[in-house]
Design an enzyme around this catalytic site. Structure first.
Site, PDB file in Angstrom:
ATOM      1  N   ASP A 375     -25.719  21.685 -24.647  1.00 53.97           N
ATOM      2  CA  ASP A 375     -26.676  21.340 -23.608  1.00 53.97           C
ATOM      3  C   ASP A 375     -26.715  22.519 -22.635  1.00 53.97           C
ATOM      4  OD1 ASP A 375     -28.349  19.692 -21.991  1.00 53.97           O
ATOM      5  OD2 ASP A 375     -26.621  19.321 -20.704  1.00 53.97           O
ATOM      6  N   ASP A 566     -22.421  17.354 -20.865  1.00 61.33           N
ATOM      7  CA  ASP A 566     -21.730  16.795 -19.699  1.00 61.33           C
ATOM      8  C   ASP A 566     -22.412  15.569 -19.112  1.00 61.33           C
ATOM      9  OD1 ASP A 566     -23.932  18.273 -18.556  1.00 61.33           O
ATOM     10  OD2 ASP A 566     -22.918  18.048 -16.629  1.00 61.33           O
TER      11      ASP A 566
END
Length: 672
Positions: A375, A566
């Site tokens: 990401d 996250d």
């Protein structure tokens, strides 16, 4: 719901053959499938040696006593012959020398047989040494048991060292917190402190619960959570985690999370669970030992008895001696000790580097990773928007910043907050009136009587204000400002790339690992970040389900995939990947619980470190397997042919086990 739920049925899963192909379901608790109860794979023998609380001197005292008595006996036999040292006195002396090291093993053998586990290594050592006494080889019987016990003690010390890196975490959570009640400071059990209460944290004290900093400024030692020795400065309103140590002035922290729900508590739970989740290699060795051990017992019986049918000068005592040698050699100590110890050392080395593996199985998975998918926000970037550039037209840059910050202070948008922070309170004297929001575009209002418009280029188009159209091609967030219907300048705002992100990507490429960036941000921003970091492939404008589809596509191509994220929206794809990695410092609780590996300091370079530790651990494990099998095979053949004595048998068993242990603990000394 979370990845932890996958592990609830360890005991049953490790016995199910169909689970072997899925590393995420191939766990075993230390005692499942009839396996042993501790990390080294030995059911209670470590405890019999004295347990983990004894000093090294106390642990080795029985072996020292046995060694001294054995040395005296051998001296009386070969160097200083004594007439009285014969008959029952000589036998009794060797028995006394045997008991300090032999009795615990005989006891464990008896207990194993009572549990239905006849063919344990304790049984092999017992019948081999008792058999040696039966044929008059007293010195060799004591020697075999002595060296075996010393090997077990070295294993215990090695496990202690491996545990120390992990157990240090268990001492990081204080049991007591100093809570402000009115003007008084009351000492409370940490578990009794409620959300919303205020903790007074003096310099040198550890925080017991997660909370929000109420003081203007404080500096903390975060090594317990992140593995980083560098102090971390926090400002008012920032989150402080349990286990952090206050380094300067008294700080006030408002509790935001219950004691049992703190991030440190969850990490400790994960650490305690990690050693119970075994790698496929460990499970295979345990199952192999359960087949291998009875086979060699029956072979030893065959070596002793079958030759009487074919050998003319057959002597039972000679062939029994060969069979006993065969049994000593065949003991699988080197494997059942060193392999779990290797994985345990890998978990400890990772913990020391701020990386939490939730089980040794993921060390194997990381060793095989071919693609790392990441990401963007919070993984490769800091997740904090900052003003990167200010361009003023027909007005000073200082005034542009002040006026823009004054109106953006009326907004809660992160981009507006970045401009307000950049202005550093230099806008407080400016009068702002008639503020209105244009949804999805920006704000309008009056600043010191002047009409102002602040927002995206779309807002300028809507208000029919001419501006520099090149701003439309900039791959970052652009805030355009107009005064009295005239373009006055713009701000370039971007999420900062982490300092070590480029090094992380370069390190992965050195390992021939493909890197892919998947993000919900627009494609232009994602492509710019990928270009700056030299990422192999980058896709933007993705919803969480699109990320899942992309990872599924890689998995269908039989690629070993790690996904690093996250946010809450990353939890589904983290659960799907072969190895799900969470950035644990800033990551959401759902993502951390779902992940297989947690990077506690949010550094991208730790992805490379985790892979490197996995590869080194697997390398050491296979070195030990190869060493044990080759040496044992050679000496087994020699023993069956009568060419090896009990001394060679001792080396093949205890010597190889010691070499394997020393090799296994190397990983704890390596720098990653």
């Amino acid at each position: 719901m979370t990845h932890l739920h996958k592990h609830e049925d360890h005991d049953n899963e490790c016995c199910a053959p169909e689970n072997k192909s899925n590393p995420k379901s191939g766990y075993a608790t230390a005692g499942c499938c009839g396996s042993d109860d501790n990390e080294g794979g030995h059911s209670g023998h470590d405890h019999d040696h004295g347990g983990e609380n004894q000093s090294v001197l106390e642990l080795f005292l029985p072996s020292v006593i046995s060694f001294v008595l054995l040395g005296v006996a051998i001296s009386f036999d070969h160097l200083f012959s004594q007439t009285w040292f014969s008959g029952w006195i000589r036998i009794a002396w060797y028995v006394v020398a045997y008991l300090p090291v032999g009795f615990p093993v005989l006891k464990d053998s008896y207990q194993s047989i009572k549990r239905g586990d006849v063919f344990s290594e304790f049984f092999l050592m017992s019948i081999a040494t008792v058999g040696a006494f039966a044929i008059g080889q007293y010195a060799e019987g004591v020697t075999v048991m002595l060296f075996y016990s010393i090997g077990e003690l070295f294993q215990m010390l090695a496990v202690r060292k491996a545990k120390s890196n992990i157990k240090s975490l268990l001492d990081q959570r204080p049991d007591v917190a100093n809570v402000l009640e009115g003007k008084k400071v009351i000492s409370k059990k940490a578990s009794d402190v409620s959300i919303g209460e205020i903790i007074e944290l003096k310099p040198g004290e550890k925080l017991a619960l997660d909370g929000k900093l109420l003081s203007d400024y404080a500096t903390f030692n975060t090594a317990a959570l992140t593995g980083e020795s560098k102090p971390d400065s926090k400002s008012k309103g920032e989150i402080i985690l349990a286990g952090m140590i206050n380094l300067n002035a008294v700080a006030l922290v408002e509790v935001t999370t219950a004691f049992t729900d703190s991030k440190l508590s969850k990490i400790l739970d994960m650490v305690q669970e990690a050693t119970a989740k075994k790698a496929p290699t460990e499970l295979f060795i345990r199952k192999f030992a359960k087949v291998y051990t009875p086979v060699v017992v029956y072979l030893a019986i065959g070596i002793c008895l079958i030759p009487m049918l074919f050998v003319d000068d057959y002597t039972f005592k000679d062939w029994l001696y060969r069979a006993l040698i065969f049994l000593v050699i065949s003991c699988p100590c080197a494997l059942v000790i060193s392999i779990p110890l290797g994985y345990f050392g890998g978990i400890g080395a990772a913990s020391k580097n701020g990386i939490l593996f939730k089980g040794s199985t993921f060390l194997d998975v990381m060793a095989a990773i071919q693609v790392v998918v990441m990401d963007k926000t919070g993984t490769l970037t800091k997740g904090v928007f900052k003003v990167q550039k200010v361009v003023a037209i027909g007005i000073s840059a200082v005034d542009l910043v002040r006026y823009t910050a004054a109106i953006e202070a009326k907004s809660t948008h992160p981009v507006g907050s970045a401009i307000v922070a950049f202005a550093n309170d230099n806008y407080n004297e400016i009068t702002v009136t008639d503020v209105s929001e244009i949804p999805g575009m920006g704000l309008k209002g009056r600043v010191n009587g002047n009409e102002i418009a602040v927002g995206s280029p779309k807002l300028m188009k809507k208000l029919d204000i001419d501006y520099d159209t090149e701003l439309d091609t900039i791959p970052y967030t652009t805030i355009v400002v107009a005064f009295n219907q005239k373009y006055a300048g713009h701000f370039i705002i971007a999420d900062e790339i982490k300092e070590d992100a480029k090094t992380a990507i370069e390190s992965l490429h050195k390992l021939k690992i493909k890197t892919i960036l998947l993000s919900g941000d627009n494609q232009a921003v994602v492509s710019a970040v990928a270009k700056e970091l030299n990422i192999d492939e980058a896709l933007g404008n993705l919803l969480p389900e699109h990320k899942v589809e992309k990872v599924e596509l890689l998995l269908n191509q039989k690629m070993k995939v790690a996904f690093v994220g996250d946010g809450v929206n990353d939890a589904p794809v983290i659960a799907l990947a072969d190895a799900g990695i969470a950035m644990g410092g800033l990551g959401s609780d759902a993502t951390i619980e779902t992940a297989d590996i947690v990077i506690q300091n949010d550094k991208p370079t730790k992805i490379f470190t985790a892979i490197n530790i996995g590869r080194k651990t697997k390398q050491i494990v296979w070195q030990n397997i190869t060493l044990a099998f080759i040496v044992k095979l050679v000496v087994l053949i020699l023993g069956a042919g009568g060419l090896a004595t009990m001394w060679e048998a001792v080396f093949a068993d205890v010597g190889v086990a010691l070499l394997a242990i020393l090799n296994a603990v190397r990983i704890q000394r390596m720098k990653f």
